[in-house]
Design a protein around this motif. Structure first.
Motif, PDB file in Angstrom:
ATOM      1  N   LEU A 334     -14.843   1.138  17.671  1.00 24.77           N
ATOM      2  CA  LEU A 334     -14.653   2.593  17.727  1.00 24.77           C
ATOM      3  C   LEU A 334     -13.797   3.074  16.561  1.00 24.77           C
ATOM      4  O   LEU A 334     -14.088   4.103  15.941  1.00 24.77           O
ATOM      5  N   LEU A 335     -12.731   2.327  16.242  1.00 24.74           N
ATOM      6  CA  LEU A 335     -11.869   2.725  15.133  1.00 24.74           C
ATOM      7  C   LEU A 335     -12.628   2.681  13.811  1.00 24.74           C
ATOM      8  O   LEU A 335     -12.447   3.545  12.952  1.00 24.74           O
ATOM      9  N   ARG A 336     -13.477   1.681  13.643  1.00 23.65           N
ATOM     10  CA  ARG A 336     -14.252   1.574  12.406  1.00 23.65           C
ATOM     11  C   ARG A 336     -15.201   2.763  12.236  1.00 23.65           C
ATOM     12  O   ARG A 336     -15.395   3.277  11.128  1.00 23.65           O
ATOM     13  N   LEU A 337     -15.776   3.233  13.339  1.00 22.98           N
ATOM     14  CA  LEU A 337     -16.744   4.332  13.267  1.00 22.98           C
ATOM     15  C   LEU A 337     -16.077   5.693  13.133  1.00 22.98           C
ATOM     16  O   LEU A 337     -16.594   6.573  12.438  1.00 22.98           O
ATOM     17  N   ARG A 338     -14.926   5.896  13.770  1.00 21.84           N
ATOM     18  CA  ARG A 338     -14.369   7.239  13.879  1.00 21.84           C
ATOM     19  C   ARG A 338     -13.234   7.530  12.895  1.00 21.84           C
ATOM     20  O   ARG A 338     -12.911   8.687  12.674  1.00 21.84           O
ATOM     21  N   LEU A 339     -12.630   6.504  12.320  1.00 17.03           N
ATOM     22  CA  LEU A 339     -11.543   6.733  11.374  1.00 17.03           C
ATOM     23  C   LEU A 339     -12.050   6.458   9.964  1.00 17.03           C
ATOM     24  O   LEU A 339     -12.085   5.316   9.511  1.00 17.03           O
ATOM     25  N   ARG A 340     -12.428   7.525   9.274  1.00 16.35           N
ATOM     26  CA  ARG A 340     -12.973   7.388   7.924  1.00 16.35           C
ATOM     27  C   ARG A 340     -11.870   7.392   6.874  1.00 16.35           C
ATOM     28  O   ARG A 340     -11.979   6.713   5.857  1.00 16.35           O
ATOM     29  N   ARG A 341     -10.834   8.152   7.095  1.00 11.55           N
ATOM     30  CA  ARG A 341      -9.745   8.268   6.127  1.00 11.55           C
ATOM     31  C   ARG A 341      -8.740   7.145   6.357  1.00 11.55           C
ATOM     32  O   ARG A 341      -8.461   6.765   7.490  1.00 11.55           O
ATOM     33  N   ARG A 342      -8.181   6.602   5.264  1.00  7.81           N
ATOM     34  CA  ARG A 342      -7.177   5.554   5.379  1.00  7.81           C
ATOM     35  C   ARG A 342      -5.986   6.077   6.175  1.00  7.81           C
ATOM     36  O   ARG A 342      -5.480   7.178   5.932  1.00  7.81           O
ATOM     37  N   ALA A 343      -5.527   5.268   7.132  1.00  9.04           N
ATOM     38  CA  ALA A 343      -4.463   5.706   8.023  1.00  9.04           C
ATOM     39  C   ALA A 343      -3.564   4.523   8.351  1.00  9.04           C
ATOM     40  O   ALA A 343      -3.918   3.353   8.154  1.00  9.04           O
ATOM     41  N   LEU A 344      -2.388   4.847   8.857  1.00  6.17           N
ATOM     42  CA  LEU A 344      -1.486   3.835   9.404  1.00  6.17           C
ATOM     43  C   LEU A 344      -1.815   3.665  10.879  1.00  6.17           C
ATOM     44  O   LEU A 344      -1.708   4.615  11.657  1.00  6.17           O
ATOM     45  N   LEU A 345      -2.226   2.459  11.264  1.00  9.94           N
ATOM     46  CA  LEU A 345      -2.577   2.152  12.654  1.00  9.94           C
ATOM     47  C   LEU A 345      -1.453   1.321  13.254  1.00  9.94           C
ATOM     48  O   LEU A 345      -1.221   0.179  12.836  1.00  9.94           O
ATOM     49  N   VAL A 346      -0.762   1.883  14.215  1.00  9.29           N
ATOM     50  CA  VAL A 346       0.364   1.210  14.853  1.00  9.29           C
ATOM     51  C   VAL A 346      -0.102   0.707  16.215  1.00  9.29           C
ATOM     52  O   VAL A 346      -0.310   1.495  17.145  1.00  9.29           O
ATOM     53  N   PHE A 347      -0.286  -0.598  16.339  1.00 10.04           N
ATOM     54  CA  PHE A 347      -0.707  -1.210  17.596  1.00 10.04           C
ATOM     55  C   PHE A 347       0.534  -1.597  18.390  1.00 10.04           C
ATOM     56  O   PHE A 347       1.382  -2.359  17.915  1.00 10.04           O
ATOM     57  N   LEU A 348       0.639  -1.077  19.613  1.00 12.11           N
ATOM     58  CA  LEU A 348       1.678  -1.501  20.546  1.00 12.11           C
ATOM     59  C   LEU A 348       0.999  -2.349  21.605  1.00 12.11           C
ATOM     60  O   LEU A 348       0.445  -1.840  22.590  1.00 12.11           O
ATOM     61  N   THR A 349       0.992  -3.638  21.389  1.00 10.26           N
ATOM     62  CA  THR A 349       0.255  -4.564  22.239  1.00 10.26           C
ATOM     63  C   THR A 349       1.030  -5.861  22.359  1.00 10.26           C
ATOM     64  O   THR A 349       2.005  -6.085  21.635  1.00 10.26           O
ATOM     65  N   GLU A 350       0.611  -6.725  23.256  1.00 10.74           N
ATOM     66  CA  GLU A 350       1.257  -8.009  23.493  1.00 10.74           C
ATOM     67  C   GLU A 350       0.296  -9.120  23.067  1.00 10.74           C
ATOM     68  O   GLU A 350      -0.793  -9.267  23.649  1.00 10.74           O
ATOM     69  N   LEU A 351       0.691  -9.897  22.069  1.00  9.60           N
ATOM     70  CA  LEU A 351      -0.167 -10.942  21.506  1.00  9.60           C
ATOM     71  C   LEU A 351       0.382 -12.337  21.765  1.00  9.60           C
ATOM     72  O   LEU A 351       0.027 -13.288  21.059  1.00  9.60           O
ATOM     73  N   ILE A 441       9.298   5.024   8.758  1.00  6.41           N
ATOM     74  CA  ILE A 441       9.983   5.682   7.648  1.00  6.41           C
ATOM     75  C   ILE A 441      10.047   4.759   6.433  1.00  6.41           C
ATOM     76  O   ILE A 441       9.873   5.200   5.281  1.00  6.41           O
ATOM     77  N   ASP A 442      10.262   3.473   6.667  1.00 10.33           N
ATOM     78  CA  ASP A 442      10.294   2.526   5.548  1.00 10.33           C
ATOM     79  C   ASP A 442       8.936   2.455   4.860  1.00 10.33           C
ATOM     80  O   ASP A 442       8.848   2.383   3.627  1.00 10.33           O
ATOM     81  N   PHE A 443       7.850   2.476   5.628  1.00 12.08           N
ATOM     82  CA  PHE A 443       6.511   2.491   5.037  1.00 12.08           C
ATOM     83  C   PHE A 443       6.309   3.744   4.191  1.00 12.08           C
ATOM     84  O   PHE A 443       5.697   3.691   3.117  1.00 12.08           O
ATOM     85  N   LYS A 444       6.814   4.871   4.700  1.00 13.82           N
ATOM     86  CA  LYS A 444       6.681   6.108   3.941  1.00 13.82           C
ATOM     87  C   LYS A 444       7.436   6.028   2.612  1.00 13.82           C
ATOM     88  O   LYS A 444       6.932   6.449   1.563  1.00 13.82           O
ATOM     89  N   GLN A 445       8.647   5.495   2.660  1.00 13.51           N
ATOM     90  CA  GLN A 445       9.445   5.418   1.441  1.00 13.51           C
ATOM     91  C   GLN A 445       8.793   4.505   0.398  1.00 13.51           C
ATOM     92  O   GLN A 445       8.843   4.784  -0.796  1.00 13.51           O
ATOM     93  N   ARG A 446       8.215   3.415   0.877  1.00 11.00           N
ATOM     94  CA  ARG A 446       7.602   2.455  -0.053  1.00 11.00           C
ATOM     95  C   ARG A 446       6.142   2.804  -0.388  1.00 11.00           C
ATOM     96  O   ARG A 446       5.499   2.084  -1.153  1.00 11.00           O
ATOM     97  N   GLN A 447       5.631   3.842   0.198  1.00  6.78           N
ATOM     98  CA  GLN A 447       4.289   4.331  -0.085  1.00  6.78           C
ATOM     99  C   GLN A 447       3.220   3.258   0.157  1.00  6.78           C
ATOM    100  O   GLN A 447       2.283   3.080  -0.626  1.00  6.78           O
ATOM    101  N   PHE A 448       3.389   2.490   1.229  1.00  9.11           N
ATOM    102  CA  PHE A 448       2.379   1.486   1.561  1.00  9.11           C
ATOM    103  C   PHE A 448       1.059   2.135   1.937  1.00  9.11           C
ATOM    104  O   PHE A 448       0.000   1.575   1.735  1.00  9.11           O
ATOM    105  N   LEU A 449       1.144   3.339   2.533  1.00 14.44           N
ATOM    106  CA  LEU A 449      -0.064   4.003   2.999  1.00 14.44           C
ATOM    107  C   LEU A 449      -0.784   4.695   1.866  1.00 14.44           C
ATOM    108  O   LEU A 449      -1.996   4.755   1.846  1.00 14.44           O
TER     109      LEU A 449
END
Length: 449
Positions: A334-351, A441-449
């Motif tokens: 679903l994410l592959r089909l519906r998210l066309r623009r590059r984005a930050l995906l934050v997964f809150l899950t237990e692995l 905020i750290d990702f924003k400062q370092r412009q990873f996105l």
């Protein structure tokens, strides 16, 4: 539909004990039978008359509440009931609300007096909701003494009030970084690393400009060096992807000891999601929300604004864990089909389950165009061996060895995820929200996105 009934009052019982009983004894004496039975008949007739007129004393009295009442978990709140008195006379009432078991009210019933000359009066109930969710109040009971006070007339009034209990972010805000306590950040609110990636304009070449900044096509057209100017990207998309499967239902043991039976990993993840949404709003980014378990449950497209934050909050306040395995195959498709623009995906899950982690890793290549961050609440006891200073017994040694093995497996998982371009962070459950916001905020400062 309203229902009426009458119940005997203490005054009637006292009257029967004080008059009817002596009258019955009097009727047993020779020559006093008529007097005794006459007194009993008078008492019965008075009680019957008072009982017949009692229900009419509640005619026209009605109650209503707000259709939607918003509360926050563990925060005291009030529920207002508006009573209508068309007779405009002073009326003494007892009122009871049918609170759901999840709402702790200070008083089960209240005594009030509807003042004369006022058609509408308000009664306020103080309560505290210990658990988030959606609850209904469908009934209200009122009681008024009869004319002579021998009976109490009762009436059940139908209500339709929806109580929405939202997560409480007050404790998380106290632990949050300083940017939550300031106003909206401007262009120079925080130091940025790098020169930016979003094209802004062309300008004449100036000494010191790098060769990688020269626009060679514009230079060829104009016959002299032209430099590209870039700016920091200000509006980016951030999606919070929240796992509500079986592993998220595990309790946080420290909070259980503190007396909070509702403290689970999912509760922590929900508050962390709302904290991250607030951080994205302050940064001017678009934030969206996706919740899933064995299927995708909610998909809120990334936007910003107060109304959009309310929509995300409404999607989360009723979310409960399901005892099923997470379906990453459907989610990533679903994410592959519906998210066309590059984005930050934050997964809150237990692995920490090997099978769940393997399924997640298998699907990561589908989202290579996005920046992926996995935030996981650190399991209780998962830490480097002897990180705790106190080892009191042999059992503590074995407990710390078990925690070290679990910690070592999670570190290995982090290295595997890093090789796939996924940032993996093991976060403390007590400060999950502030830590997650700081990573963003750290990702924003370092412009990873």
């Amino acid at each position: 539909m309203n229902a009426n009934m009458i119940v005997p009052s203490s005054r009637l019982l006292v009257l029967l004990g004080a008059v009817a009983t002596p009258a019955a004894l009097l009727a047993m004496l020779p020559g006093f039978a008529a007097l005794g039975y006459g007194l009993i008949a008078v008492i019965i007739l008075i009680a019957i008359f008072d009982a017949l007129t009692a229900p009419r004393r509640l005619d026209g009295i009605d109650a209503r509440t707000a259709e939607i009442v918003r509360m926050w978990k563990d925060r005291p709140a009030d529920i207002e009931v508006t009573l209508r008195n068309p007779s405009l006379k002073q009326i003494q009432l007892r009122i009871g609300l049918a609170f759901p078991t999840e709402i702790a009210a200070q008083e089960e019933e209240l005594a009030t007096v509807l003042p004369a000359g006022s058609e509408f009066s308000r009664v306020t109930w103080a309560c505290t909701p210990p658990k988030r969710g959606k609850y209904l109040i469908q009934r209200c009971a009122i009681e008024r003494p009869s004319t002579l006070g021998l009976w109490a007339a009762r009436k059940i009034l139908q209500l339709q009030s929806e109580i929405r209990v939202y997560p409480n972010l007050a404790a998380e805000r106290k632990k949050s970084p300083a940017f939550f306590k300031r106003g909206r950040l401007g262009a120079h609110g925080q130091r940025q690393v790098g020169k930016g990636r979003e094209f802004e304009k062309l300008r004449e070449y100036a000494p010191g400009d790098g060769f990688d900044e020269i626009d060679w096509k514009a230079t060829a057209r104009r016959g002299h060096p032209i430099t590209r100017v870039f700016q920091i990207e200000r509006t980016q998309e951030v999606y919070i992807i929240l796992d509500a499967s079986r592993l998220s239902a595990r309790p946080i043991a420290r909070d259980m000891d503190a007396g909070d039976p509702n403290a689970t990993i999912l509760e922590r993840n929900i508050t962390a999601s709302l904290m991250l949404a607030l951080a994205a709003e302050k940064q001017g980014d678009l934030f969206g929300l996706i919740t899933f378990s064995d299927r995708v449950r909610d998909f809120v497209r990334a936007r910003n604004g107060k109304a959009h934050y309310g929509a995300c909050r409404d999607a989360l306040y009723t979310l409960q864990p399901r005892l099923v395995a997470p379906d990453f195959d459907e989610l990533f498709s679903l994410l592959r089909l519906r998210l066309r623009r590059r984005a930050l995906l934050v997964f809150l899950t237990e692995l920490d389950d090997p099978i769940v982690a393997e399924t997640f890793l298998r699907n990561v290549p589908l989202l290579r165009q996005h920046l992926i961050l996995v935030g996981m609440a650190k399991p209780l006891g998962a830490q480097a061996i002897f990180e705790e200073a106190e080892v009191a017994s042999q059992d503590d040694v074995y407990r710390q060895l078990a925690g070290h093995l679990q910690w070592s497996k999670l570190r290995k998982l982090g290295r595997v995820l890093s090789s796939q371009g996924v940032r993996f962070s093991l976060l403390d459950a007590d400060t999950l929200g502030p830590q997650l916001a700081s990573l963003y905020i750290d990702f924003k400062q370092r412009q990873f996105l």
